[in-house]
Design an enzyme around this catalytic site. Structure first.
Site, PDB file in Angstrom:
ATOM      1  N   GLY A  10      -2.598  -4.548   9.378  1.00 53.42           N
ATOM      2  CA  GLY A  10      -3.829  -4.800   9.492  1.00 53.42           C
ATOM      3  C   GLY A  10      -4.683  -3.374   9.092  1.00 53.42           C
ATOM      4  O   GLY A  10      -4.769  -3.097   7.940  1.00 53.42           O
ATOM      5  N   LEU A  11      -5.578  -3.160   9.944  1.00 52.21           N
ATOM      6  CA  LEU A  11      -6.698  -2.126   9.591  1.00 52.21           C
ATOM      7  C   LEU A  11      -6.466  -0.995  10.890  1.00 52.21           C
ATOM      8  O   LEU A  11      -6.193  -1.139  12.046  1.00 52.21           O
ATOM      9  CB  LEU A  11      -7.946  -2.830   9.354  1.00 52.21           C
ATOM     10  CG  LEU A  11      -8.765  -3.178  10.579  1.00 52.21           C
ATOM     11  CD1 LEU A  11      -9.473  -2.048  11.337  1.00 52.21           C
ATOM     12  CD2 LEU A  11      -9.716  -4.270  10.274  1.00 52.21           C
ATOM     13  N   CYS A  53      -3.407   6.711   1.327  1.00 51.65           N
ATOM     14  CA  CYS A  53      -3.524   5.563   0.258  1.00 51.65           C
ATOM     15  C   CYS A  53      -3.370   5.791  -1.209  1.00 51.65           C
ATOM     16  O   CYS A  53      -3.608   5.113  -1.975  1.00 51.65           O
ATOM     17  CB  CYS A  53      -4.766   4.677   0.566  1.00 51.65           C
ATOM     18  SG  CYS A  53      -4.794   4.067   2.294  1.00 51.65           S
ATOM     19  N   HIS A  74      -1.591   7.275  11.318  1.00 49.79           N
ATOM     20  CA  HIS A  74      -1.984   7.000  12.505  1.00 49.79           C
ATOM     21  C   HIS A  74      -1.975   7.917  13.575  1.00 49.79           C
ATOM     22  O   HIS A  74      -1.096   8.785  13.870  1.00 49.79           O
ATOM     23  CB  HIS A  74      -1.460   5.749  12.960  1.00 49.79           C
ATOM     24  CG  HIS A  74      -1.347   4.470  11.990  1.00 49.79           C
ATOM     25  ND1 HIS A  74      -2.664   3.900  11.668  1.00 49.79           N
ATOM     26  CD2 HIS A  74      -0.401   3.783  11.491  1.00 49.79           C
ATOM     27  CE1 HIS A  74      -2.483   2.928  10.615  1.00 49.79           C
ATOM     28  NE2 HIS A  74      -0.954   2.762  10.426  1.00 49.79           N
ATOM     29  N   GLY A  82       0.640  -1.227  -0.009  1.00 52.39           N
ATOM     30  CA  GLY A  82       0.048   0.075   0.074  1.00 52.39           C
ATOM     31  C   GLY A  82       0.759   1.153  -0.100  1.00 52.39           C
ATOM     32  O   GLY A  82       2.068   1.088  -0.136  1.00 52.39           O
TER      33      GLY A  82
END
Length: 299
Positions: free
Chosen positions: A208-209, A226, A134, A129
């Site tokens: 992960g997510l 992204c 975050h 990606g």
């Protein structure tokens, strides 16, 4: 090694998802009805896989510490599979201090700052990606799972991670989320509320997510999230505010008035429950001291 990006697949029609597992048990019973006839019934019961739950959802764990923890667990699982044929799954839940992470497909063209002078820490990782952010108020889930015992299908795994978030938003907040054709993640209208980026090593998943709960969204302006142009980033808090203003759903609108800790708690509880249901898991709570975790990561 297998890499999956935030937005690298095209799916014409998302298929209904069914939890998958290789483990099930069959039980037979003999019933004698009122007429004295014997009736044999068979019932198949799905066996739940064990999953170690490492829960730091109230803590801000530095990205490099969580990254190191994941890689150590993957190493342990590979060794255990080699010696014993299987291993427990693991789910890590946490928040991060503000940080940008780059995937293997990341381009500096998607950074709206000088990479030599970033506004926050920045890490180039081995996940698939593009760039993402975050920060506090965002719940991050790092599943470390042996897909040999679930389903050896990376598309299925991505769609199932999306399904977890879609169910959380629907069941807990009455927010109707969806997938976006050709993209990975979870969307409400034009707003992306959950990003997914993973790596798979010998069918063991990690990374992960990330679900925006009450995240300050302003840092996303420093990047093209992204690598997707022309789309917005949203949060549960923001969507609840929209519901309050529209007054279409009073129950959903009332959730907007929850304080941050309560909103995070409700979301976390729902995420854990839906994840276990979708992947058919039973949790073993594993306690790790945050100071010891940080100390071990520095060694």
């Amino acid at each position: 090694m297998i890499l999956l990006e935030c937005s690298c697949f095209t799916f014409n029609k998302p298929r209904p998802l069914r939890p998958h597992s290789n483990s099930s048990s069959t039980f037979s019973s003999l019933i004698i009805n009122g007429g004295g006839h014997r009736i044999r019934t068979t019932k198949r019961v799905q066996c739940l896989r064990s999953c170690d739950l490492i829960d730091f959802h109230q803590d801000l764990i530095p990205y490099e510490v969580a990254w190191s923890l994941q890689k150590n667990i993957v190493k342990e699982k590979k060794s255990q599979i080699q010696n014993e044929g299987d291993c427990n799954d693991t789910l890590i839940v946490l928040q991060h201090p503000s940080v940008f992470t780059l995937g293997t497909a990341s381009s500096n063209n998607n950074l709206n700052f000088d990479i030599k002078n970033p506004p926050f820490d920045i890490h180039r990782t081995e996940r698939g990606g593009e760039v993402t952010y975050h920060g506090p108020g965002q719940l991050v889930m790092y599943p470390i799972m042996n897909l040999r015992k679930h389903k050896m299908d990376l598309h299925w795994y991505l769609r199932t991670l999306e399904e977890v978030v879609i169910r959380v938003l629907s069941s807990t907040f009455s927010i109707q989320a969806s997938r976006m054709e050709g993209l990975t993640g979870v969307w409400v209208g034009n707003e992306k509320v959950a990003a997914i980026g993973i790596r798979v090593d010998q069918w063991i998943t990690y990374h992960g997510l990330a679900l925006n709960v009450m995240t300050d969204l302003s840092p996303f302006k420093w990047i093209v999230p992204c690598g997707i142009h022309g789309r917005q980033v949203g949060s549960i808090k923001g969507l609840l505010k929209e519901a309050q203003l529209s007054c279409n759903d009073h129950e959903t609108a009332d959730l907007y008035h929850l304080d941050g800790a309560s909103l995070s708690h409700i979301t976390h509880k729902s995420l854990i429950e839906e994840f276990s249901k979708v992947f058919q898991l039973k949790y073993n709570h594993k306690i790790i001291s945050v100071p010891m975790l940080c100390e071990s990561a520095r060694k």
